[in-house]
Motif scaffolding. Structure first.
Motif, mmCIF file in Angstrom:
data_model
loop_
_atom_site.group_PDB
_atom_site.id
_atom_site.type_symbol
_atom_site.label_atom_id
_atom_site.label_comp_id
_atom_site.label_asym_id
_atom_site.label_seq_id
_atom_site.Cartn_x
_atom_site.Cartn_y
_atom_site.Cartn_z
ATOM 1 N N ILE A 156 0.830 -1.259 -0.107
ATOM 2 C CA ILE A 156 -0.169 0.058 -0.088
ATOM 3 C C ILE A 156 0.776 1.337 -0.135
ATOM 4 O O ILE A 156 1.795 1.225 0.811
ATOM 5 N N VAL A 157 0.721 2.135 -0.966
ATOM 6 C CA VAL A 157 1.175 3.422 -0.965
ATOM 7 C C VAL A 157 0.064 4.549 -0.459
ATOM 8 O O VAL A 157 -1.049 4.247 -0.920
ATOM 9 N N GLU A 158 0.603 5.773 -0.195
ATOM 10 C CA GLU A 158 -0.166 6.624 -0.097
ATOM 11 C C GLU A 158 0.181 8.035 -0.735
ATOM 12 O O GLU A 158 1.217 8.372 -0.923
ATOM 13 N N GLY A 159 -0.874 8.811 -0.961
ATOM 14 C CA GLY A 159 -0.923 9.994 -1.755
ATOM 15 C C GLY A 159 -1.835 11.277 -0.876
ATOM 16 O O GLY A 159 -2.746 10.389 -0.018
ATOM 17 N N SER A 160 -1.416 12.321 -0.903
ATOM 18 C CA SER A 160 -2.131 13.173 -0.013
ATOM 19 C C SER A 160 -2.094 14.705 -0.841
ATOM 20 O O SER A 160 -1.450 14.974 -1.788
ATOM 21 N N ALA A 161 -3.028 15.469 -0.274
ATOM 22 C CA ALA A 161 -3.276 16.729 -0.834
ATOM 23 C C ALA A 161 -3.613 17.765 0.394
ATOM 24 O O ALA A 161 -4.064 17.350 1.330
ATOM 25 N N GLY A 162 -3.558 19.052 0.102
ATOM 26 C CA GLY A 162 -3.876 20.139 1.271
ATOM 27 C C GLY A 162 -3.238 19.837 2.181
ATOM 28 O O GLY A 162 -4.071 19.906 3.340
ATOM 29 N N GLY A 163 -2.077 19.438 2.401
ATOM 30 C CA GLY A 163 -1.221 19.323 3.853
ATOM 31 C C GLY A 163 -1.636 18.206 4.629
ATOM 32 O O GLY A 163 -1.499 18.164 5.749
ATOM 33 N N GLY A 164 -2.351 17.191 3.747
ATOM 34 C CA GLY A 164 -2.908 15.824 4.421
ATOM 35 C C GLY A 164 -4.243 15.883 4.797
ATOM 36 O O GLY A 164 -4.814 15.073 5.450
ATOM 37 N N VAL B 122 -6.712 15.489 2.622
ATOM 38 C CA VAL B 122 -7.103 14.298 1.849
ATOM 39 C C VAL B 122 -6.013 13.550 1.816
ATOM 40 O O VAL B 122 -5.025 13.848 1.157
ATOM 41 N N THR B 123 -6.288 12.128 2.147
ATOM 42 C CA THR B 123 -5.469 11.059 1.687
ATOM 43 C C THR B 123 -5.897 10.012 1.066
ATOM 44 O O THR B 123 -6.848 9.826 1.362
ATOM 45 N N VAL B 124 -5.120 9.212 0.097
ATOM 46 C CA VAL B 124 -5.698 8.420 -0.511
ATOM 47 C C VAL B 124 -4.866 7.032 -0.553
ATOM 48 O O VAL B 124 -3.267 7.458 -0.634
ATOM 49 N N LYS B 125 -4.889 5.850 -0.310
ATOM 50 C CA LYS B 125 -4.334 4.736 -0.227
ATOM 51 C C LYS B 125 -4.540 3.817 -1.636
ATOM 52 O O LYS B 125 -5.816 3.761 -1.781
ATOM 53 N N ALA B 126 -3.522 3.429 -2.127
ATOM 54 C CA ALA B 126 -3.538 2.543 -3.225
ATOM 55 C C ALA B 126 -2.700 1.323 -3.202
ATOM 56 O O ALA B 126 -1.588 1.457 -2.628
ATOM 57 N N ASN B 127 -3.029 0.226 -3.696
ATOM 58 C CA ASN B 127 -2.076 -1.041 -3.617
ATOM 59 C C ASN B 127 -1.518 -0.817 -4.934
ATOM 60 O O ASN B 127 -1.594 0.043 -5.771
ATOM 61 N N LYS C 284 -2.811 -0.596 -8.516
ATOM 62 C CA LYS C 284 -3.294 0.750 -8.909
ATOM 63 C C LYS C 284 -4.836 0.507 -8.660
ATOM 64 O O LYS C 284 -5.578 1.337 -9.337
ATOM 65 N N GLN C 285 -5.209 0.118 -7.470
ATOM 66 C CA GLN C 285 -6.635 0.000 -6.940
ATOM 67 C C GLN C 285 -6.803 0.969 -5.935
ATOM 68 O O GLN C 285 -5.893 0.979 -4.772
ATOM 69 N N ILE C 286 -7.479 2.088 -5.706
ATOM 70 C CA ILE C 286 -7.526 2.562 -4.472
ATOM 71 C C ILE C 286 -8.426 2.115 -3.622
ATOM 72 O O ILE C 286 -9.497 1.386 -3.768
ATOM 73 N N VAL C 287 -7.767 1.904 -2.344
ATOM 74 C CA VAL C 287 -8.239 1.051 -1.362
ATOM 75 C C VAL C 287 -8.788 1.903 -0.036
ATOM 76 O O VAL C 287 -9.543 1.448 0.661
ATOM 77 N N ASP C 288 -8.653 3.089 -0.092
ATOM 78 C CA ASP C 288 -8.877 3.994 1.026
ATOM 79 C C ASP C 288 -9.020 5.472 0.713
ATOM 80 O O ASP C 288 -7.874 5.963 0.113
ATOM 81 N N ILE C 289 -9.843 6.252 1.052
ATOM 82 C CA ILE C 289 -10.080 7.683 0.883
ATOM 83 C C ILE C 289 -10.440 8.302 2.137
ATOM 84 O O ILE C 289 -11.343 7.889 2.837
ATOM 85 N N ALA C 290 -9.447 9.220 2.821
ATOM 86 C CA ALA C 290 -9.575 9.741 4.161
ATOM 87 C C ALA C 290 -9.882 11.291 3.827
ATOM 88 O O ALA C 290 -8.885 11.816 3.243
ATOM 89 N N LEU D 153 -8.776 14.821 -6.428
ATOM 90 C CA LEU D 153 -8.131 14.371 -7.493
ATOM 91 C C LEU D 153 -6.621 14.440 -7.378
ATOM 92 O O LEU D 153 -5.998 13.521 -7.834
ATOM 93 N N THR D 154 -6.187 15.472 -6.580
ATOM 94 C CA THR D 154 -4.681 15.660 -6.421
ATOM 95 C C THR D 154 -4.060 14.477 -5.735
ATOM 96 O O THR D 154 -2.911 14.009 -6.038
ATOM 97 N N ALA D 155 -4.577 14.164 -4.436
ATOM 98 C CA ALA D 155 -4.303 13.117 -3.712
ATOM 99 C C ALA D 155 -4.386 11.812 -4.542
ATOM 100 O O ALA D 155 -3.597 10.895 -4.327
ATOM 101 N N VAL D 156 -5.284 11.328 -5.227
ATOM 102 C CA VAL D 156 -5.367 10.281 -5.962
ATOM 103 C C VAL D 156 -4.375 10.012 -7.175
ATOM 104 O O VAL D 156 -3.605 9.264 -7.075
ATOM 105 N N ASN D 157 -3.956 11.258 -7.800
ATOM 106 C CA ASN D 157 -2.870 11.190 -8.659
ATOM 107 C C ASN D 157 -1.432 11.063 -8.220
ATOM 108 O O ASN D 157 -0.735 10.266 -8.574
ATOM 109 N N ASP D 158 -1.480 11.758 -6.760
ATOM 110 C CA ASP D 158 0.051 11.503 -5.922
ATOM 111 C C ASP D 158 -0.083 9.983 -5.564
ATOM 112 O O ASP D 158 1.017 9.303 -5.731
ATOM 113 N N ALA D 159 -1.071 9.401 -5.191
ATOM 114 C CA ALA D 159 -1.186 7.930 -4.821
ATOM 115 C C ALA D 159 -0.777 7.102 -5.999
ATOM 116 O O ALA D 159 -0.081 6.077 -5.908
#
Length: 103
Positions: free
Chosen positions: A29-37, A39-44, A47-53, A72-78
């Motif tokens: 699992i890797v994580e991407g984030s936006a807005g200083g954290g 919004v965070t998105v985890k993907a395996n 390339k499947q998104i497994v969590d959005i916080a 959108l930014t957090a997903v692309n980062d992940a």
């Protein structure tokens, strides 16, 4: 002729190891984030998104577009982070060469 058989065995072994590594990526699992954290998105590794916080402070009913941009930014980062993970894991087999379609 014997060298050819040995080489074929090596290739088959490498293919099996690559397949095993590709399967193992699903559990990484890797994580991407936006807005200083906010919004965070985890993907395996597949390339499947497994969590959005989304933290409550990111939610402004009068500015839905900002939240959409953050997601959108957090997903692309992940997904970029997944590409880096896959490149690192599979690069062991290709010596760092990017072979299109291989993974």
């Amino acid at each position: 002729m014997k060298n050819m058989q040995q080489m074929m065995k090596q290739v088959q072994k490498m293919q099996a190891e690559m397949q095993k590594t590709q399967e193992a990526l699903k559990d990484k699992i890797v994580e991407g984030s936006a807005g200083g954290g906010v919004v965070t998105v985890k993907a395996n590794g597949h390339k499947q998104i497994v969590d959005i916080a989304i933290k409550p402070e990111a939610i402004d009913p009068d500015d839905v577009e900002m939240l959409q941009d953050l997601v959108l930014t957090a997903v692309n980062d992940a997904l970029r982070n997944v590409d880096e993970l896959v490149g690192k894991e599979m690069g062991r087999f290709t010596g760092g060469l990017n072979i299109p379609g291989l993974f």
